[in-house]
Design a protein around this motif. Structure first.
Motif, mmCIF file in Angstrom:
data_model
loop_
_atom_site.group_PDB
_atom_site.id
_atom_site.type_symbol
_atom_site.label_atom_id
_atom_site.label_comp_id
_atom_site.label_asym_id
_atom_site.label_seq_id
_atom_site.Cartn_x
_atom_site.Cartn_y
_atom_site.Cartn_z
ATOM 1 N N ARG A 1 -8.514 -19.781 41.140
ATOM 2 C CA ARG A 1 -8.448 -19.510 39.705
ATOM 3 C C ARG A 1 -9.062 -20.713 39.001
ATOM 4 N N GLN A 2 -9.888 -20.463 38.001
ATOM 5 C CA GLN A 2 -10.556 -21.567 37.298
ATOM 6 C C GLN A 2 -10.091 -21.658 35.844
ATOM 7 N N THR B 1 -13.505 -14.380 33.771
ATOM 8 C CA THR B 1 -13.991 -14.722 35.109
ATOM 9 C C THR B 1 -14.825 -16.002 35.067
ATOM 10 N N ASP C 1 -14.397 -15.288 40.114
ATOM 11 C CA ASP C 1 -13.048 -15.829 40.276
ATOM 12 C C ASP C 1 -12.227 -15.486 39.042
ATOM 13 N N ASN C 2 -10.931 -15.460 39.219
ATOM 14 C CA ASN C 2 -10.068 -15.363 38.047
ATOM 15 C C ASN C 2 -10.254 -16.607 37.185
ATOM 16 N N SER D 1 -7.572 -14.199 32.660
ATOM 17 C CA SER D 1 -7.043 -13.234 33.635
ATOM 18 C C SER D 1 -5.517 -13.226 33.494
ATOM 19 N N THR E 1 -2.361 -15.090 38.399
ATOM 20 C CA THR E 1 -3.086 -14.310 39.402
ATOM 21 C C THR E 1 -4.315 -15.097 39.857
ATOM 22 N N PHE E 2 -4.739 -14.810 41.048
ATOM 23 C CA PHE E 2 -5.849 -15.549 41.675
ATOM 24 C C PHE E 2 -6.810 -14.546 42.315
ATOM 25 N N SER E 3 -8.086 -14.882 42.301
ATOM 26 C CA SER E 3 -9.047 -14.059 43.042
ATOM 27 C C SER E 3 -8.937 -14.416 44.523
ATOM 28 N N THR F 1 -6.573 -8.872 38.397
ATOM 29 C CA THR F 1 -6.095 -8.995 37.021
ATOM 30 C C THR F 1 -5.628 -7.637 36.541
ATOM 31 N N SER G 1 -4.535 -23.037 43.587
ATOM 32 C CA SER G 1 -5.679 -22.454 44.288
ATOM 33 C C SER G 1 -5.630 -22.983 45.721
#
Lengths: 73, 178
Positions: free
Chosen positions: B40-41, B47, B89-90, B94, B98-100, B125, B168
Motif C-alpha cells: 500500500r502506498q 492507486t 497498488d492500493n 483505497s 487494505t493492501f494490493s 478495495t 506492507s
C-alpha cells in the motif's frame, strides 16, 4: 525533515537494514522525477498534436471519426 | 511442478514507510524465485504503481500486460527502463487497511539466458473500480539474478517520493525442483 528511507535485506546474512537515502540520492531521485515528468509532458503534447492533426484532416474531408471507423472496419 | 518453496527472506515495512524494498545477495542455489508482496502506498489517490528492478538495472525491460477493472478489459505493451511490480497498488484513498497483492514468479533466474517472469496482481478495495492484472515480462540480459528491488519510482531503484506504507510486506521464496 529527514530523507526517506529504504529497506535492504541481505539474503545471505539475513540482515535487514533501514537506510536513509543520502542527499545525493534524493537529489538524483528528484532530478529523475523531473525528467520523467518532462518526458511525459512531451509525449502528451505529441499525442495531442497528432490528435489535432487527425481532426483537421477529418474536418477537411467532411467526415466524423465514427464514419472513418465505419469505413475502416 | 514446484515441490519445494523455501523462504529466503522477508520484510515488513515499519511506521516510517519505505521508498523501496531491496533483496540483495540472493543465492543462486534454487531453480526459480517467487516474490510475494502485499503493498500500500501513500499518494492521495486510489492507486499507485510499484516497480521491479533486477540487479539494479534500469534498462532492457519489455512486457505484455492485460488488465480488468470491473468495467472494461484492456492490454498493453511496454518497453521501458523499469518493469512493473504491480501497476495498481492500493494507495491512500483505497479502503482503509487494505493492501494490493502481487505474485512475481521468475523461473531459471540463475541461468545464462535472458530472464523472463510473470506477474499476477490484484488491487483490493471496496469500490466500483479495482484492478486485476497479469504480466509477461522480459529482461534482455543474461546475468544471473542476485538482486530484486521493489521501488515506488519509475526513475530510481532506491525509490521515489512515494512510500510503501506500514505493514506492507514482501516475501522472497526460492523454489527447488520446479
Amino acid at each position: 525533515m529527514p530523507n526517506p528511507t529504504r529497506i535492504e535485506i541481505n539474503c545471505e546474512t539475513g540482515v535487514e537494514s533501514i537506510i536513509e537515502l543520502t542527499d545525493a540520492e534524493v537529489a538524483e531521485m528528484t532530478y529523475a522525477a523531473e525528467l520523467a515528468a518532462e518526458k511525459k509532458a512531451e509525449e502528451d503534447a505529441a499525442a495531442a498534436a497528432l490528435e489535432e492533426k487527425k481532426l483537421a484532416v477529418l474536418t477537411k474531408l467532411g467526415l466524423t471519426s465514427d464514419e472513418v471507423a465505419a469505413l475502416l472496419s | 511442478m514446484a515441490n519445494t518453496f523455501e523462504l529466503i527472506a522477508s520484510s515488513t515495512v515499519g511506521s516510517g514507510g519505505a521508498a523501496s524494498i531491496d533483496f540483495t545477495s540472493i543465492p543462486s542455489t534454487y531453480t526459480d524465485l517467487c516474490l510475494k508482496a502485499s503493498l500500500r502506498q501513500d499518494p492521495s489517490a486510489a492507486t499507485a504503481s510499484s516497480f521491479l528492478y533486477i540487479n539494479g538495472s534500469q534498462s532492457s525491460y519489455t512486457a505484455k500486460w492485460i488488465e480488468g477493472n470491473g468495467a472494461s478489459a484492456s492490454s498493453f505493451s511496454l518497453t521501458q527502463n523499469w518493469s512493473y511490480a504491480n501497476p495498481y497498488d492500493n494507495a491512500a484513498t483505497s479502503t482503509a487497511n487494505t493492501f494490493s497483492n502481487a505474485e512475481i514468479y521468475l523461473p531459471n533466474y540463475a541461468g545464462s539466458a535472458n530472464k523472463s517472469w510473470s506477474n499476477d496482481n490484484a488491487m483490493e478495495t471496496n469500490a466500483t473500480t479495482a484492478y486485476l492484472t497479469l504480466g509477461a515480462n522480459l529482461w534482455s540480459n543474461t546475468s544471473a539474478i542476485n538482486r530484486l528491488t521493489l521501488s515506488t519510482s519509475a526513475s530510481s531503484v532506491t525509490g521515489g517520493t512515494n512510500k510503501f506504507l506500514q505493514y506492507s510486506t514482501a516475501y522472497l521464496y526460492g523454489v527447488k525442483n520446479a
